[in-house]
Motif scaffolding. Structure first.
Motif, PDB file in Angstrom:
ATOM      1  N   THR A 106       0.837  -1.194   0.000  1.00  0.00           N
ATOM      2  CA  THR A 106       0.000   0.000   0.000  1.00  0.00           C
ATOM      3  C   THR A 106       0.875   1.248   0.000  1.00  0.00           C
ATOM      4  O   THR A 106       1.978   1.227   0.543  1.00  0.00           O
ATOM      5  CB  THR A 106      -0.958   0.019   1.213  1.00  0.00           C
ATOM      6  OG1 THR A 106      -1.694   1.241   1.219  1.00  0.00           O
ATOM      7  CG2 THR A 106      -0.206  -0.111   2.524  1.00  0.00           C
ATOM      8  N   MET A 107       0.343   2.312  -0.579  1.00  0.00           N
ATOM      9  CA  MET A 107       1.052   3.598  -0.580  1.00  0.00           C
ATOM     10  C   MET A 107       0.956   4.276   0.794  1.00  0.00           C
ATOM     11  O   MET A 107       1.640   5.258   1.036  1.00  0.00           O
ATOM     12  CB  MET A 107       0.488   4.518  -1.665  1.00  0.00           C
ATOM     13  CG  MET A 107       0.737   4.023  -3.083  1.00  0.00           C
ATOM     14  SD  MET A 107       2.435   4.201  -3.602  1.00  0.00           S
ATOM     15  CE  MET A 107       2.372   5.782  -4.422  1.00  0.00           C
ATOM     16  N   GLU A 108       0.109   3.763   1.660  1.00  0.00           N
ATOM     17  CA  GLU A 108      -0.076   4.321   3.004  1.00  0.00           C
ATOM     18  C   GLU A 108       0.100   3.234   4.060  1.00  0.00           C
ATOM     19  O   GLU A 108      -0.864   2.790   4.681  1.00  0.00           O
ATOM     20  CB  GLU A 108      -1.468   4.955   3.122  1.00  0.00           C
ATOM     21  CG  GLU A 108      -1.719   6.110   2.170  1.00  0.00           C
ATOM     22  CD  GLU A 108      -0.797   7.303   2.398  1.00  0.00           C
ATOM     23  OE1 GLU A 108      -0.357   7.510   3.546  1.00  0.00           O
ATOM     24  OE2 GLU A 108      -0.506   8.003   1.417  1.00  0.00           O
ATOM     25  N   PRO A 109       1.337   2.777   4.291  1.00  0.00           N
ATOM     26  CA  PRO A 109       1.565   1.699   5.266  1.00  0.00           C
ATOM     27  C   PRO A 109       1.140   2.105   6.673  1.00  0.00           C
ATOM     28  O   PRO A 109       1.263   3.264   7.057  1.00  0.00           O
ATOM     29  CB  PRO A 109       3.075   1.480   5.215  1.00  0.00           C
ATOM     30  CG  PRO A 109       3.562   2.196   4.019  1.00  0.00           C
ATOM     31  CD  PRO A 109       2.564   3.243   3.683  1.00  0.00           C
ATOM     32  N   ARG A 110       0.654   1.134   7.431  1.00  0.00           N
ATOM     33  CA  ARG A 110       0.212   1.404   8.802  1.00  0.00           C
ATOM     34  C   ARG A 110       1.193   0.899   9.842  1.00  0.00           C
ATOM     35  O   ARG A 110       1.312   1.465  10.908  1.00  0.00           O
ATOM     36  CB  ARG A 110      -1.152   0.779   9.027  1.00  0.00           C
ATOM     37  CG  ARG A 110      -2.211   1.465   8.198  1.00  0.00           C
ATOM     38  CD  ARG A 110      -3.582   1.161   8.704  1.00  0.00           C
ATOM     39  NE  ARG A 110      -4.548   1.889   7.867  1.00  0.00           N
ATOM     40  CZ  ARG A 110      -5.691   1.428   7.491  1.00  0.00           C
ATOM     41  NH1 ARG A 110      -6.062   0.229   7.880  1.00  0.00           N
ATOM     42  NH2 ARG A 110      -6.487   2.145   6.743  1.00  0.00           N
ATOM     43  N   GLY A 111       1.882  -0.152   9.557  1.00  0.00           N
ATOM     44  CA  GLY A 111       2.816  -0.719  10.526  1.00  0.00           C
ATOM     45  C   GLY A 111       4.206  -0.128  10.391  1.00  0.00           C
ATOM     46  O   GLY A 111       4.464   0.738   9.558  1.00  0.00           O
ATOM     47  N   ALA A 112       5.080  -0.634  11.221  1.00  0.00           N
ATOM     48  CA  ALA A 112       6.481  -0.193  11.197  1.00  0.00           C
ATOM     49  C   ALA A 112       7.227  -0.916  10.077  1.00  0.00           C
ATOM     50  O   ALA A 112       6.928  -2.066   9.764  1.00  0.00           O
ATOM     51  CB  ALA A 112       7.134  -0.480  12.536  1.00  0.00           C
TER      52      ALA A 112
END
Length: 161
Positions: free
Chosen positions: A135-141
């Motif tokens: 994804t272009m908007e990662p949520r994790g580290a």
């Protein structure tokens, strides 16, 4: 064929190891490039991502971003990595992807001016590597972070002054 499809073919033709690694170009929005790789052909003896494969994906994302950005500027150039380093933060335990963004979301003026005036420019980029669904908007580290310096040599001939 789409811009990304043509670029995918170019990467696989110009850099054969990217085909062997299964690198796929997934998204480009003019400011960031998203590429991915499957774990299966890129695992080590521990069953986690091989460091060289993780590095290769990260450097491909940065190299590719510069290639696409200079094309957007209407330029052609040879892009090479001058230096690069990566920090492996946690094991890569599944399919992985790299996201590289232009600094402040655009090609820096200093780079543009150097390329226009001297036919050569240098650009430092940062790419993050993540596991999971790309994804272009990662949520994790991130599982790894790459820092690289790239040199671009303009291939357009210039008049001698």
């Amino acid at each position: 064929m789409t811009q990304l499809g043509r670029f995918q073919k170019r990467i696989h033709d110009a850099i054969p190891i990217t085909r062997a690694l299964g690198i796929e170009v997934l998204d480009y929005d003019g400011r960031a490039l998203l590429v991915s790789a499957p774990l299966e052909p890129n695992h080590n003896h521990q069953g986690t991502g091989f460091g060289g494969s993780v590095y290769s994906l990260a450097v491909t994302s940065a190299w590719g971003l510069i290639e696409l950005a200079i094309a957007d500027m209407g330029l052609k150039g040879n892009v090479v990595v001058q230096s690069g380093s990566i920090d492996y933060l946690t094991p890569v335990e599944g399919n992985f992807y790299a996201l590289c963004r232009l600094p402040a979301g655009e090609v820096p003026d200093r780079f543009r001016k150097s390329l226009a005036r001297h036919g050569k420019g240098r650009l430092a980029l940062h790419a993050d590597v993540y596991c999971g669904e790309p994804t272009m908007e990662p949520r994790g580290a991130p599982v790894a972070t790459f820092q690289g310096r790239f040199v671009v040599q303009d291939t357009v001939s210039r008049p001698v002054l």
